[in-house]
Write a protein that holds these residues in place. Structure first.
Motif, PDB file in Angstrom:
ATOM      1  N   SER A  31       0.859  -1.179   0.000  1.00  0.00           N
ATOM      2  CA  SER A  31       0.000   0.000   0.000  1.00  0.00           C
ATOM      3  C   SER A  31       0.904   1.239   0.000  1.00  0.00           C
ATOM      4  N   PRO A  32       0.463   2.325  -0.676  1.00  0.00           N
ATOM      5  CA  PRO A  32       1.377   3.456  -0.848  1.00  0.00           C
ATOM      6  C   PRO A  32       1.921   4.050   0.449  1.00  0.00           C
ATOM      7  N   THR A  33       2.979   4.806   0.317  1.00  0.00           N
ATOM      8  CA  THR A  33       3.570   5.509   1.453  1.00  0.00           C
ATOM      9  C   THR A  33       2.495   6.411   2.078  1.00  0.00           C
ATOM     10  N   GLY A  34       2.513   6.506   3.381  1.00  0.00           N
ATOM     11  CA  GLY A  34       1.604   7.412   4.082  1.00  0.00           C
ATOM     12  C   GLY A  34       0.153   6.970   4.094  1.00  0.00           C
ATOM     13  N   SER A  35      -0.121   5.722   3.720  1.00  0.00           N
ATOM     14  CA  SER A  35      -1.520   5.285   3.662  1.00  0.00           C
ATOM     15  C   SER A  35      -2.004   4.709   4.998  1.00  0.00           C
TER      16      SER A  35
END
Ligand SMILES: Nc1ncnc2c1ncn2[C@@H]1O[C@H](COP(=O)(O)OP(=O)(O)OP(=O)(O)O)[C@@H](O)[C@H]1O
Length: 470
Positions: A31-35
């Motif tokens: 899952s993307p960074t900062g999610s």
């Protein structure tokens, strides 16, 4: 924590753990960074352990760096105590003795009875239910801390998995897997001898993984969650984790995804003028928190020194790199978090996982070599659904390579960003003078190092008695 709703990855992981999925499968989360991946695994673990009646080490979270582990511990510390769970840290931030006293409960001294630390039969228990660790310190405790056992471990989280699988880190992974295998001989006979004395008849029954196609047959297992914004999907690498019917949870069709509200820009300039362009850009960004990435610890140091020689830019700029001592890095990070420092010049020590509120901009002073690096660097901004910008300084010959690299993350067109030529011109004199001073500074640093080196050499050649006198 002041959050009003869960992020998508947190809902999805909850569904597969506490929800209908009921931890039946191990999870591979891309899952993307900062999610919000940290809370995605912290919540179900804390929920699951909230009903435990005996304190022992049940969940282990492994991360590649100390600062990351500290950050993750804070997330657990925000939710675990509410249900009576304790969280420990094994990262080598304090002395091993201090760490042991945090992790292992000593028996209460009764009047007239002295506790013998060498006595292996005395009762030693874990003080923590959840442990956040870096691999090196984890191995230290496994190998030599009396009373430290993974016998009761139920949950293993490998955060930043692709980073952790890249290096062996003293074979921490096979060791943990071996020590948590049921009905199997431990690698560490000493650890086993503790178990019987420490916990008497206490046995941990891990959840049963039902083998598909073998109705009714089940075996106890350690539940695993592995995560990254750039999770490897190479089966030969993932095989090391010995996953149980792994379920891949991912956000999009592509392996590499950038945060939704991230804007990427390229800034084209001559290589020798990059510091000038960087300063002009920083001045435009004003007070906004910003991280500047370089390709090595040496260039981080040089660039940060040069920026600070530019005269008064009205911006507080500090270095954060693997060359520095941990205490220095932690101090800098604290000032950056508090907003006392606006710009961090960093080597890739800051690339992964670090979560600092209010970072609006990331600047790639050196073009990253891989899309993975771009994703983790850019991911220090545009976190938790916020907006952010990532600027990459490029020589015109690097544009093609850059474009090709970003296509891997579905980013077809990266707009140009230009700084006014008047800003560049007005900075030229200051740049030339800073370059001159940089030469002097580098020379004086080198001579200091040489002097220190020869002093050290002299010192180590003197007799021990002389040294004591000195
Ligand atoms: N439900 C939520 N609501 C609001 N903010 C949240 C929520 N969950 C997490 N956050 C915030 O989102 C930020 C990013 O979270 P986190 O560090 O877990 O991201 P990540 O996916 O692990 O990123 P990376 O891949 O860079 O490590 C943190 O500041 C965290 O406090």
């Amino acid at each position: 924590m002041g959050f009003s709703s869960l992020f998508p990855v947190q809902v999805a992981v909850w569904q597969e753990t506490i929800g209908p999925g009921a931890f039946e499968r191990d999870l591979c989360i891309n899952s993307p960074t900062g999610s919000g991946k940290t809370l995605a695994y912290a919540l179900p673990i804390v929920q699951k352990l909230s009903t435990r009646s005996v304190k022992c080490l049940r969940a282990l979270v492994v991360l590649p760096t100390r600062d990351l582990a500290l950050q993750v511990k804070e997330v657990f510390a925000a939710i675990a105590p509410a249900v009576g769970l304790s969280v420990g840290l094994a990262v080598g931030q304090s002395s091993i003795a201090d760490e042991i006293s945090e992790l292992i409960k000593r028996p209460k001294l009764e009047a007239g009875i002295c506790y013998d630390p060498e006595d292996v039969t005395c009762e030693l228990q874990s003080s923590v239910d959840i442990l956040v660790a870096t691999p090196g310190r984890l191995m230290d405790h496994i190998n030599s801390t009396k009373g430290f056992t993974l016998e009761h471990l139920c949950y293993l989280v490998v955060d930043e998995t692709d980073r952790l699988l890249r290096e062996a880190y003293q074979s921490w992974l096979p060791t943990v897997l071996q020590l948590t295998q049921s009905n199997e001989e431990s690698l560490f006979p000493l650890a086993n001898s503790f178990l019987s004395s420490t916990f008497g008849s206490l046995k941990t029954i891990r959840r049963c993984g039902v083998e598909r196609g073998f109705k009714g047959k089940s075996h106890p297992r350690l539940v695993k969650m592995v995560l990254s914004a750039t999770l490897t999907q190479d089966p030969s690498k993932l095989a090391q984790l010995n996953l149980h019917h792994p379920l891949l949870m991912t956000t999009g069709k592509r392996r590499y995804q950038l945060p939704e509200k991230l804007e990427s820009y390229k800034l084209i300039c001559e290589s020798n003028l990059r510091p000038l362009y960087l300063v002009a850009l920083l001045q435009e960004l004003g007070e906004e928190k910003c991280i500047v990435f370089t390709s090595s610890t040496e260039s981080t140091h040089r660039l940060c020194t040069l920026l600070n020689l530019f005269g008064d830019l009205g911006i507080k700029i500090k270095e954060y790199s693997g060359l520095q001592r941990q205490s220095r890095r932690s101090k800098t990070l604290k000032s950056f978090r508090e907003g006392k420092v606006q710009v961090l010049v960093s080597s890739d020590a800051m690339t992964r996982g670090m979560d600092v509120q209010g970072v609006r901009n990331v600047i790639n002073y050196d073009i990253p070599a891989y899309i993975k690096t771009y994703i983790h660097r850019a991911g220090r901004t545009a976190r938790a659904g916020q907006a952010g910008r990532c600027f990459t300084l490029l020589h015109k010959y690097e544009v093609k390579r850059f474009k090709k690299m970003l296509q891997k993350a579905d980013n077809e067109s990266v707009p140009h960003y230009s700084v006014p030529s008047s800003s560049i011109e007005s900075l030229r004199a200051a740049y030339n003078s800073a370059l001159g001073k940089l030469k002097e500074t580098v020379e004086s640093e080198a001579s200091r190092k040489r002097k220190f080196g020869s002093k050290f050499l002299k010192l180590s050649r003197t007799k021990p008695t002389d040294r004591r006198k000195g």
